[in-house]
Design a protein around this motif. Structure first.
Motif, short mmCIF file in Angstrom:
data_model
loop_
_atom_site.label_atom_id
_atom_site.label_comp_id
_atom_site.label_asym_id
_atom_site.label_seq_id
_atom_site.Cartn_x
_atom_site.Cartn_y
_atom_site.Cartn_z
N ILE A 145 0.81 -1.22 0.00
CA ILE A 145 0.00 0.00 0.00
C ILE A 145 0.85 1.27 0.00
O ILE A 145 0.42 2.31 -0.49
N TRP A 176 -6.35 -4.48 1.85
CA TRP A 176 -6.30 -3.57 0.71
C TRP A 176 -5.69 -4.27 -0.50
O TRP A 176 -6.18 -4.12 -1.63
N ASP A 227 -8.15 -6.62 -2.01
CA ASP A 227 -9.22 -5.86 -2.64
C ASP A 227 -8.76 -5.22 -3.95
O ASP A 227 -9.57 -4.96 -4.84
N ARG A 228 -7.46 -5.01 -4.07
CA ARG A 228 -6.91 -4.26 -5.21
C ARG A 228 -7.07 -4.99 -6.54
O ARG A 228 -7.32 -4.37 -7.58
N LEU A 230 -13.51 -4.07 3.05
CA LEU A 230 -13.42 -2.61 3.06
C LEU A 230 -14.69 -2.01 2.46
O LEU A 230 -15.22 -2.50 1.46
N GLN A 274 -13.74 3.48 2.72
CA GLN A 274 -12.42 3.06 3.23
C GLN A 274 -11.47 2.76 2.08
O GLN A 274 -10.30 3.13 2.11
N ARG A 275 -11.98 2.09 1.06
CA ARG A 275 -11.14 1.78 -0.09
C ARG A 275 -10.63 3.06 -0.76
O ARG A 275 -9.44 3.17 -1.09
N LEU A 277 -7.90 4.69 1.36
CA LEU A 277 -6.64 3.95 1.30
C LEU A 277 -5.98 4.10 -0.08
O LEU A 277 -4.77 4.23 -0.19
N ASP A 278 -6.80 4.08 -1.12
CA ASP A 278 -6.27 4.26 -2.47
C ASP A 278 -5.56 5.63 -2.61
O ASP A 278 -4.59 5.75 -3.36
#
Length: 280
Positions: free
Chosen positions: A180, A234, A237-238, A265, A269-270, A273-274
């Motif tokens: 991340i 994350w 999820d990516r 997420l 939240q995503r 974080l992105d």
């Protein structure tokens, strides 16, 4: 274990997406080695099916540790290893060597150490700039044709190198550094996602991700999770091809890492974080 938690490497090998990296496990005789064996066994008990090692990790000692811990292997367990690095003269720790005869010898030795007839996913640890890429991946392609390799992977490659290799042989996996806070290889990940190639990020949790402040810490508080778990969630999820391989010598940390696969997420939240600015 739902479909979102699994991936089919090369279209034939089903693995749980949250794997285990064995690199840092102690292999010297003693209590630390005994604990390392227990960590590996616990990983498999928890449902981990993808375990990453390499000849470089102790010059075969890491592979031998996995055999001690897991042989005979549970059905569905994939141990993926790497070749293409040799012990050099000091002061360096290792040297690249992709000469065909060296790759063949290292594959044969890995087969014997791991006690298998075929390495289902064999990765070229690094591309040797002194040897034509066609000779390196071509040799692995020949070994696959001989039944000694199931699928071929690469490590620390650019998009151009991946494209070049794919014109010579099928590539089923890429292992580049990615997390991340370190997204240098974003374009390689995107290329893998588009092609359905497994992407195994090494160093999946950046040390700075555990800082007590910032967006990662805030999301961790919201989810009742650790910052490392958020960093792994994350990653998962990516991209659907993402197969993180966090490593640890602690059963407690192992259990936390595996539990990260259950975190979900929210869209907010995503997005937060992105938007984190990766470390330079």
């Amino acid at each position: 274990m739902g479909e979102a938690n699994t991936f089919r490497i090369g279209g034939t090998i089903d693995v749980r997406r949250l794997g285990f990296g064995a690199m840092h496990l102690p292999t010297e005789p003693g209590e630390a080695r005994k604990s390392a064996v227990e960590v590996v066994r616990r990983a498999v008990e928890l449902g981990v099916t993808l375990i990453d090692t390499a000849y470089l990790y102790g010059w075969g000692a890491n592979e031998e540790l996995l055999v001690e811990a897991l042989y005979p292997y549970r059905d569905g367990t994939l141990i993926t290893t790497k070749v293409g690095v040799v012990p050099p003269d000091p002061p360096r720790d290792a040297a690249l060597c992709g000469r065909p005869e060296v790759l063949r010898d290292q594959v044969e030795r890995a087969l014997r150490r791991l006690r298998v007839d075929r390495l289902d996913l064999l990765q070229l640890h690094r591309i040797d700039p002194e040897v034509p890429l066609a000779d390196q991946v071509g040799t692995l392609g020949d070994l696959r044709a001989d039944g000694k390799i199931g699928h071929i992977g690469l490590s620390e490659v650019t998009v151009a190198e991946l494209d070049q290799a794919r014109r010579i042989v099928d590539i089923a996996g890429v292992q580049n550094r990615y997390n991340i806070l370190d997204r240098e290889h974003e374009a390689v990940l995107d290329a893998c996602t588009a092609a359905g190639i497994a992407f195994l990020p090494w160093r999946p949790v950046h040390p700075a991700a555990s800082e007590p402040t910032g967006e990662i810490a805030a999301v961790a508080t919201e989810l009742g999770a650790t910052a490392a778990q958020v960093a792994l969630a994350w990653l998962l999820d990516r991209s659907p091809v993402m197969l993180p391989i966090p490593g640890t010598a602690s059963i407690e940390h192992l259990e936390q890492n595996v539990a990260a696969a259950s975190l979900r997420l929210s869209d907010d939240q995503r997005s937060r974080l992105d938007a984190i600015r990766p470390s330079p």
